[in-house]
Design a protein around this motif. Structure first.
Motif, short mmCIF file in Angstrom:
data_model
loop_
_atom_site.label_atom_id
_atom_site.label_comp_id
_atom_site.label_asym_id
_atom_site.label_seq_id
_atom_site.Cartn_x
_atom_site.Cartn_y
_atom_site.Cartn_z
N LYS A 1 -67.75 -55.83 3.92
CA LYS A 1 -67.91 -56.39 5.26
C LYS A 1 -66.91 -55.80 6.23
CE LYS A 1 -68.18 -60.81 7.65
NZ LYS A 1 -68.00 -62.28 7.53
N ASP A 2 -65.65 -55.81 5.84
CA ASP A 2 -64.59 -55.31 6.72
C ASP A 2 -63.92 -54.10 6.08
OD1 ASP A 2 -64.90 -57.38 8.63
OD2 ASP A 2 -63.80 -58.74 7.27
N MET A 3 -63.80 -53.07 6.88
CA MET A 3 -63.17 -51.85 6.36
C MET A 3 -61.65 -52.01 6.31
SD MET A 3 -63.77 -48.00 7.74
CE MET A 3 -62.81 -46.63 7.08
N TYR A 4 -61.10 -52.85 7.20
CA TYR A 4 -59.65 -53.05 7.25
C TYR A 4 -59.33 -54.52 7.02
CZ TYR A 4 -59.95 -48.48 9.48
OH TYR A 4 -60.24 -47.16 9.76
N ASP A 5 -58.16 -54.78 6.44
CA ASP A 5 -57.75 -56.19 6.22
C ASP A 5 -57.02 -56.70 7.46
OD1 ASP A 5 -55.31 -54.95 6.13
OD2 ASP A 5 -54.86 -55.46 4.05
N TYR A 6 -56.46 -57.89 7.36
CA TYR A 6 -55.84 -58.51 8.54
C TYR A 6 -54.61 -57.74 9.02
CZ TYR A 6 -52.22 -60.38 5.43
OH TYR A 6 -51.20 -60.52 4.55
N GLN A 7 -54.05 -56.89 8.17
CA GLN A 7 -52.90 -56.09 8.60
C GLN A 7 -53.33 -54.68 9.03
OE1 GLN A 7 -50.08 -56.18 5.35
NE2 GLN A 7 -49.07 -58.00 6.15
N GLY A 8 -54.64 -54.43 9.06
CA GLY A 8 -55.13 -53.11 9.49
C GLY A 8 -55.09 -52.07 8.40
#
Length: 581
Positions: A246-253
């Protein structure tokens, strides 16, 4: 006077008696009945003369007539005073001649097979008459003069000879050929008018034509083939990528390339790895490829990602820890992908496929950075592991060459052309100053980097092709999967000698390039085989410790995770990748 005569007569009689007694002593007793023996004793009558016997000292020699008529030769004789004929020498000793001797046997012979008369016959004439007799049943009588030919000059089928007017096979064949020539279109001068054997079908009424629907379908197929051929020749396939998370990056980018901190990955030194144990059970299956998997590679250093290439023309990136998801799919080859290789940082990787293209990909974005090709099929590809040479890579090609490219310019900068067969593997050794290549020519060659002449060539008559080679974690040994169902160990330092004490047997790999690997602590050697089994040997004793049925088809690769004590990843031609612990 009378006294003198009487004394002379008495002297003669005495001398005659003495001579007679001497002759009797010397000769022996004379037979008085033999007239020849006493003839000289009788006094000669008046008018008689005494004749002396003539002595002939010449040997008895057979006259010519006796030799030719075959005078009987006594087999007891040791010497023969003339040259006897064959018949004389082999005439029967006693009795009559051979009653079973046939007329053919009795016929005179001047050669072993019979009697040959002096004659001359042209080879062509002989062959002509022989073939004529074989075909028509008649031929010229060879005993007659051929200049005066009549009906009685032939032997065999005389009626047939009269009917054909005595033509031979060559003469009659010429007439048939002339007839055939006229049927086909006339003389040689009319060759331009000859339309060929299919000329009578040129009329459109006699030709079968497809219907409108069939013609439309044929046109589509032809156009598709032309387009496919044009694409393969002119340009590589279009590249695209699919992100499965779903997301390529996590909450820290951070992207998925970032090493996870919550799974206990210890980037420990390779000098002191933990003790390893045998894997016992399957703990996960990565499934997503629709055809067999060709190769798998772990992410450099950390091993938290797994890259796989398949015969379905796709490359996939998987998580090794946590949820073990498929992160991304790379699509850009039109044929099966053969090999893949990460660079040192893992940010880029190369893929080699049977569509004759090598492609450089960005691991994070999925973008194809550059394609490379020399119109030959690449069988293996490797980045140079040196940090200052990360822009260079080498590929083993189907045309027996190892080609070196620079990714910055996209050009070939070096060619290593010494192998006699397609190059299967390239392995860097000796702190990346050298690399080892193996080939279908059943040899192993060692090269200095950027020097296109091999400085070491290993080839023995007993050696087989080695299509899979792995360097040990301590850099001292090369494990080579040999096609005679053995894993051979060569020293990777200096002399590259075969270690005859380390030969791993017991598996069946003939015909398949099953990848070999070592456990991090050098305790075990692992390899797949043609039966889909995972085989584990002890390094010290070379004993086969464990065998697991891993795949339904060929188990083509086995990797021991560099930071796990008992985790092994296998892939097979059943399209599955499995994790064992």
């Amino acid at each position: 006077m009378s006294a003198a005569i009487s004394s002379l007569a008495s002297y003669c009689s005495d001398s005659d008696s003495e001579n007679e007694s001497e002759s009797q002593v010397n000769v022996g007793k004379v037979d008085p009945a033999d007239p020849d023996a006493t003839a000289h004793l009788k006094p000669l009558q008046s008018g008689q003369t005494m004749s002396l016997a003539v002595l002939n000292s010449a040997p008895e020699v057979a006259v010519k007539e006796a030799v030719e008529t075959g005078t009987h030769l006594d087999p007891a004789l040791k010497e023969v005073a003339y040259n006897p004929t064959y018949d004389t020498m082999f005439a029967p000793e006693f009795g009559p001649l051979n009653p079973f001797k046939s007329q053919q046997m009795a016929a005179p012979r001047n050669m072993l097979s019979g009697y040959a008369e002096p004659a001359h016959l042209n080879d062509f004439m002989f062959e002509q008459q022989r073939r004529t007799f074989s075909t028509y049943g008649y031929a010229l009588d060879p005993s007659l003069d051929t200049h005066q030919v009549s009906s009685s000059s032939y032997i065999g089928a005389v009626d047939e000879a009269e009917k054909n007017k005595g033509l031979t096979v060559f003469e009659s064949g010429t007439k048939k050929a002339d007839k055939r020539k006229k049927v086909k279109g006339g003389d040689a001068g009319e060759i331009d008018n000859f339309l060929g054997p299919w000329a009578k079908y040129a009329d459109e009424k006699d030709v079968a034509k497809p219907s409108e629907e069939e013609q439309k379908e044929l046109d589509e197929i032809t156009a598709k083939r032309q387009k496919k051929g044009r694409n393969e020749e002119e340009a590589p396939s279009e590249e695209k990528t699919i992100l499965h998370v779903k997301d390529m990056y996590d909450y820290q980018g951070r992207s998925y390339l970032h090493i996870p901190q919550d799974v206990g990955i210890n980037l420990r030194s390779a000098d002191s790895p933990d003790k390893c144990y045998l894997p016992k059970k399957q703990i996960h299956v990565w499934s997503g490829h629709t055809k067999g998997v060709s190769a798998i590679r772990l992410f450099p250093k950390s091993g938290h990602l797994l890259l796989s290439c398949s015969m379905d023309c796709k490359i996939k990136l998987w998580e090794v820890y946590n949820e073990r998801r498929c992160m991304r799919t790379f699509i850009g080859h039109s044929k099966a992908v053969r090999d893949i290789c990460f660079n040192n940082s893992g940010t880029q990787f190369l893929s080699a496929a049977y569509d004759r293209y090598l492609k450089l990909w960005d691991t994070e974005t999925g973008q194809c950075i550059a394609p490379f090709t020399n119109r030959k099929v690449p069988y293996c590809v490797k980045f140079n592991p040196d940090e200052d040479k990360q822009n260079l890579f080498v590929a083993g090609m189907s045309d027996k060459k190892i080609v070196q490219w620079d990714i910055r310019t996209g050009e070939v900068v070096q060619e290593y052309d010494r192998h006699l067969g397609a190059v299967n593997t390239i392995t860097f050794v000796d702190e990346n100053r050298r690399f080892v290549s193996t080939s279908d020519d059943k040899s192993l060659r060692v090269w200095e980097w950027d020097i296109p002449v091999d400085f070491k060539y290993i080839a023995e008559p007993s050696m087989h092709s080695m299509p899979a080679v792995t360097l040990s974690p301590n850099g001292k040994w090369l494990a080579c999967q040999s096609m005679d169902n053995q894993i051979l160990i060569f020293g990777a330092q200096n002399r590259f000698r075969l270690n005859k004490k380390k030969i791993f047997k017991g598996h069946m790999v003939a015909g398949y390039a099953c990848q070999v690997d070592f456990s991090p602590d050098m305790s075990y050697v692992v390899s797949g085989d043609a039966d889909g089994k995972l085989n584990i040997w002890d390094w010290k004793t070379t004993k086969l410790y464990h065998r697991i049925k891993a795949h339904d088809k060929v188990c083509i690769s086995a990797l021991w995770h560099p930071h796990e004590t008992s985790k092994v990843i296998t892939c097979g031609w059943d399209g599955q990748i499995k994790l064992w612990d």
